[in-house]
Each structure stands twice: as structure tokens, then as C-alpha cells.
Design a protein around this motif. Sequence first.
Motif, mmCIF file in Angstrom:
data_model
loop_
_atom_site.group_PDB
_atom_site.id
_atom_site.type_symbol
_atom_site.label_atom_id
_atom_site.label_comp_id
_atom_site.label_asym_id
_atom_site.label_seq_id
_atom_site.Cartn_x
_atom_site.Cartn_y
_atom_site.Cartn_z
ATOM 1 N N THR A 129 -12.993 -3.482 -5.778
ATOM 2 C CA THR A 129 -12.120 -4.504 -5.224
ATOM 3 C C THR A 129 -12.281 -5.740 -6.092
ATOM 4 N N VAL A 157 -7.391 -3.805 -4.310
ATOM 5 C CA VAL A 157 -8.335 -2.794 -3.838
ATOM 6 C C VAL A 157 -7.926 -1.477 -4.486
ATOM 7 N N ASN A 158 -8.746 -0.995 -5.411
ATOM 8 C CA ASN A 158 -8.479 0.285 -6.063
ATOM 9 C C ASN A 158 -9.410 1.345 -5.481
ATOM 10 N N PHE A 159 -9.511 2.483 -6.105
ATOM 11 C CA PHE A 159 -10.281 3.586 -5.551
ATOM 12 C C PHE A 159 -11.738 3.211 -5.282
ATOM 13 N N LEU A 167 -10.581 9.729 1.859
ATOM 14 C CA LEU A 167 -10.582 8.321 2.267
ATOM 15 C C LEU A 167 -10.561 7.397 1.049
ATOM 16 N N MET A 168 -11.263 7.776 -0.012
ATOM 17 C CA MET A 168 -11.264 6.975 -1.226
ATOM 18 C C MET A 168 -9.859 6.929 -1.845
ATOM 19 N N ARG A 225 -7.497 4.483 -0.104
ATOM 20 C CA ARG A 225 -7.961 3.096 -0.082
ATOM 21 C C ARG A 225 -7.083 2.077 -0.813
ATOM 22 N N ARG A 260 -4.712 -0.737 -2.243
ATOM 23 C CA ARG A 260 -3.713 -1.662 -1.711
ATOM 24 C C ARG A 260 -3.803 -2.955 -2.499
ATOM 25 N N LEU A 320 -5.285 10.344 5.438
ATOM 26 C CA LEU A 320 -6.157 10.011 6.567
ATOM 27 C C LEU A 320 -6.254 11.160 7.581
ATOM 28 N N ARG A 369 -1.377 7.423 2.504
ATOM 29 C CA ARG A 369 -2.264 7.214 3.647
ATOM 30 C C ARG A 369 -1.878 8.106 4.812
ATOM 31 N N ALA A 392 0.855 -1.190 0.000
ATOM 32 C CA ALA A 392 0.000 0.000 0.000
ATOM 33 C C ALA A 392 0.887 1.235 0.000
#
Length: 154
Positions: free
Chosen positions: A87, A82-84, A65-66, A69, A71, A24, A20, A15
Amino acid sequence: MPPATDLPTLPLTWAPRRNRAVLLPASGLLLVVFGGMAVLLPASWQLNDRIMLSFLGLVFAGVGLMLARPRVDADEQGITVVNFLRTRRLQWAEIVRVNLRQGDPWVTLDLADGTSLAAVGIQPGGGRDQAVRAARGLRDLTEARGATAAAEVV
């Protein structure tokens, strides 16, 4: 194919940590600032203005947050990208090639069905060397696990 001892140990998550680390707290700060503004504005501001200001804070925080996301999670059975917004779960045998070319914003996976999938969780924006190491690790795992899965099917 690399020796099994050189493979990264599973489970493993890639990630963009710097993204992040910035997004965050910034999202939380946006919520606090916009919520505080909605509460502390002069009485001349109407209720609908305050509600819209709070809503804007929620929208901006949600976008942050989007963006935080993405990872890539690898385990014994395959990977979860896991994209924007989406998943996607892939088995090792579904991945044909892992690409990270010069200038690419993130890793691209060529899939057995002829399509490709962006793996935004591995990106050079947080450091080119780190992204190259992650892409090579994913490539090595894909080659080793994909060959194992293909041998089990035969």
C-alpha cells in the motif's frame, strides 16, 4: 485542466468489483471445502494429512483474498494505492501523469521522483469503458489537485 464542476467528488474509491465479486466468495468456498475434506476424510488419513489439507485451504483462500485486495482511494490530500502486497500513499503533487494505454493490464502512475507505480485497482479487465472513465477521472483530479498543491507551495 477540466472545470472544477466536472471533477469526480471526493472521497472516491476505484476497485475491480467483478474480481471481488468472484474472489471473495470463492475464497470462502475454498476454506469450507478444504476444511470439510480434512474433517470428512476416511480414518486412514493421518492427522498431519488433515492439517496439511486445512493449511492448503488457508493458502488458497489467502491468495484469493490477496488478488481481491487492489483498489485506489482518492481524498482531498492525495491517493492511496492498494496493490496485491503493498500500500502506498501519494500526495496529489507527487503524481506527474496517469497512463492507461491500449493493452495495459492496469493504470500506471508516473511519479515526480522519476519512478512509476502500478495502480492495479483501475484495470480494463472489468470493462474497458469503465477503466477509461476511472483513469480519466483520476487524471483530471491529478491535474486539478496537483496544480493546486503546487500553487500552495509557491
